[in-house]
Design a protein around this motif. Structure first.
Motif, short mmCIF file in Angstrom:
data_model
loop_
_atom_site.label_atom_id
_atom_site.label_comp_id
_atom_site.label_asym_id
_atom_site.label_seq_id
_atom_site.Cartn_x
_atom_site.Cartn_y
_atom_site.Cartn_z
N ARG A 45 69.97 30.99 82.83
CA ARG A 45 70.42 29.70 82.28
C ARG A 45 70.05 28.61 83.27
NH1 ARG A 45 74.65 26.02 82.90
NH2 ARG A 45 75.66 25.28 80.99
N ARG A 46 69.23 27.66 82.82
CA ARG A 46 68.81 26.55 83.67
C ARG A 46 69.39 25.25 83.12
NH1 ARG A 46 64.08 29.94 83.37
NH2 ARG A 46 63.53 30.68 85.47
N SER A 47 69.94 24.45 84.01
CA SER A 47 70.55 23.20 83.57
C SER A 47 70.38 22.14 84.65
CB SER A 47 72.03 23.40 83.24
OG SER A 47 72.74 23.83 84.39
N GLY A 85 67.75 20.62 75.92
CA GLY A 85 67.63 19.18 76.16
C GLY A 85 68.86 18.38 75.79
N GLN A 86 69.86 19.03 75.19
CA GLN A 86 71.09 18.34 74.81
C GLN A 86 72.02 18.26 76.02
OE1 GLN A 86 73.10 20.20 71.51
NE2 GLN A 86 74.04 18.27 70.85
N GLN A 131 59.67 17.95 78.25
CA GLN A 131 60.36 17.23 79.31
C GLN A 131 61.30 18.15 80.09
OE1 GLN A 131 61.91 14.15 76.70
NE2 GLN A 131 60.61 12.60 77.68
N CYS A 132 61.97 19.06 79.37
CA CYS A 132 62.85 20.03 80.04
C CYS A 132 62.05 20.87 81.04
CB CYS A 132 63.53 20.94 79.02
SG CYS A 132 64.83 20.13 78.06
N GLN A 133 60.84 21.28 80.63
CA GLN A 133 60.00 22.07 81.53
C GLN A 133 59.58 21.25 82.74
OE1 GLN A 133 59.36 25.49 81.21
NE2 GLN A 133 58.75 25.08 83.34
N MET A 134 59.34 19.97 82.54
CA MET A 134 58.98 19.10 83.67
C MET A 134 60.14 19.01 84.67
SD MET A 134 56.98 16.07 81.59
CE MET A 134 56.93 14.95 82.97
N ILE A 135 61.37 18.95 84.15
CA ILE A 135 62.55 18.90 85.04
C ILE A 135 62.70 20.23 85.76
CG2 ILE A 135 65.05 18.60 85.15
CD1 ILE A 135 64.75 16.78 82.60
N ILE A 136 62.48 21.34 85.04
CA ILE A 136 62.55 22.67 85.66
C ILE A 136 61.51 22.78 86.78
CG2 ILE A 136 62.11 25.14 85.26
CD1 ILE A 136 63.33 24.70 82.42
N ASP A 137 60.30 22.33 86.49
CA ASP A 137 59.24 22.36 87.51
C ASP A 137 59.62 21.52 88.73
OD1 ASP A 137 57.79 24.00 85.82
OD2 ASP A 137 56.49 22.39 85.08
N ALA A 138 60.20 20.35 88.47
CA ALA A 138 60.64 19.49 89.58
C ALA A 138 61.73 20.18 90.39
CB ALA A 138 61.15 18.15 89.04
N GLY A 139 62.66 20.84 89.70
CA GLY A 139 63.71 21.57 90.40
C GLY A 139 63.17 22.71 91.24
N MET A 166 77.86 15.17 83.97
CA MET A 166 76.96 15.47 82.87
C MET A 166 76.29 16.81 83.12
SD MET A 166 73.26 13.91 81.86
CE MET A 166 72.49 15.12 82.92
N THR A 167 76.20 17.62 82.08
CA THR A 167 75.41 18.85 82.11
C THR A 167 74.40 18.79 80.98
OG1 THR A 167 77.20 20.19 83.02
CG2 THR A 167 75.46 21.36 81.88
N CYS A 168 73.13 18.99 81.32
CA CYS A 168 72.06 19.02 80.32
C CYS A 168 71.43 20.39 80.35
CB CYS A 168 71.03 17.94 80.63
SG CYS A 168 69.63 17.92 79.50
N LEU A 169 71.38 21.06 79.21
CA LEU A 169 70.78 22.39 79.12
C LEU A 169 69.26 22.27 79.09
CD1 LEU A 169 71.26 25.45 78.85
CD2 LEU A 169 71.17 25.13 76.36
N LEU A 170 68.60 22.88 80.06
CA LEU A 170 67.14 22.84 80.13
C LEU A 170 66.49 24.07 79.51
CD1 LEU A 170 66.80 21.54 83.81
CD2 LEU A 170 66.70 20.19 81.69
N SER A 171 67.21 25.18 79.49
CA SER A 171 66.68 26.42 78.91
C SER A 171 66.76 26.38 77.39
CB SER A 171 67.51 27.63 79.38
OG SER A 171 67.43 27.79 80.77
N ASP A 172 65.89 27.14 76.75
CA ASP A 172 66.04 27.39 75.32
C ASP A 172 67.19 28.37 75.17
OD1 ASP A 172 65.81 28.46 72.69
OD2 ASP A 172 63.68 27.92 72.65
#
Length: 196
Positions: free
Chosen positions: A183-185, A162-163, A24-32, A130-136
Motif C-alpha cells: 500500500r503506497r500513499s 489518487g483519491q 500522476q500517482c506514479q510520478m509521486i511514487i517515483d519521487a518518493g 491528508m492521506t492520498c492513496l497512490l496505489s491501485d
C-alpha cells in the motif's frame, strides 16, 4: 446560550473524485522512491523511536521544490476543503509530503497526528491531515484507513487511486495491517495557530 457547531462543519472530508490520475500517482511514487527511505518512527522528531508493535512502514520525504505542481494542487484542494468542511483559522501547508509504503504485514496502530506544541515546541500546530492513496486498490488487500469514535471502530473508507481524505489531526485513526501487496500513499499535514 451554548454555541453549537455549524451544520456544515465536519472533521472528515473525502474528495469526491481522485485528485491525481494514475500517471500522476506514479510520478509521486517515483519521487518518493528517489528520496532517502527510512523506517518510520513513533513519536516524531528527535524523540521518535522504532516500535514494531505500533508501526511498520517505510517513509521518505518529498521536498517542496521536487514537485511544485503537486504541492500547488494539494494546497488548492485544501483551501476548498477547509472552507467547505472545517473552517479552521490560518491553515496552510507547513511540512513536506511523506511518501509511505506499507509492505505485507505493515500497519500503523491507533494514533493522532496533532502535535499540540508544534514540531519544535512552537507554532504552527497540525490542524488538518491528508492521506492520498497512490496505489491501485487492486494491487493490495488490507491496509484500510480507519477512524475511532465513541461507538467503536468505524467502517473502513473505500479509496480510489489518487483519491484523498482530509481529516482533523486530533482524530484517532489507524492503518490496518496489509494482507497482500504493498500500500503506497502520500501523507501531508497543514498547520496554523492554536485552536481557540
Amino acid at each position: 446560550m451554548i454555541p453549537r457547531m455549524p451544520r456544515w462543519q465536519a472533521y472528515v472530508a473525502q474528495t469526491t473524485e481522485p485528485m491525481f490520475t494514475p500517471k500522476q500517482c506514479q510520478m509521486i511514487i517515483d519521487a518518493g522512491h528517489s528520496c532517502a527511505p527510512e523506517q518510520a518512527k513513533v513519536g516524531g522528531g528527535k524523540d521518535g523511536q522504532y516500535d514494531t508493535k505500533k508501526r511498520v512502514t517505510t517513509i521518505s520525504w518529498i521536498p517542496f521544490n521536487k514537485m511544485p505542481e503537486m504541492y500547488k494542487q494539494v494546497e488548492n484542494q485544501l483551501s476548498i476543503i477547509n472552507l467547505n468542511h472545517f473552517g479552521f483559522d490560518g491553515v496552510r501547508l507547513t511540512e513536506p509530503a511523506q511518501f509511505t509504503e506499507y509492505p505485507k504485514k505493515g500497519f500503523y496502530d491507533w494514533h493522532m497526528d496533532l502535535n499540540a506544541f508544534g514540531a519544535s515546541g512552537e507554532h504552527p500546530i497540525r490542524k488538518i491531515s491528508m492521506t492520498c492513496l497512490l496505489s491501485d486498490p487492486k494491487d493490495f488487500t488490507g491496509g484500510e484507513l480507519m477512524f475511532s469514535d465513541a461507538g467503536g471502530d468505524q467502517k473502513p473508507l473505500d479509496f480510489k487511486q489518487g483519491q484523498a481524505i482530509f481529516f482533523a489531526s486530533f482524530l484517532r485513526h489507524k492503518v490496518a495491517p496489509v494482507k497482500k501487496g504493498i500500500r503506497r500513499s502520500m501523507v501531508m499535514w497543514f498547520g496554523g495557530p492554536p485552536f481557540k
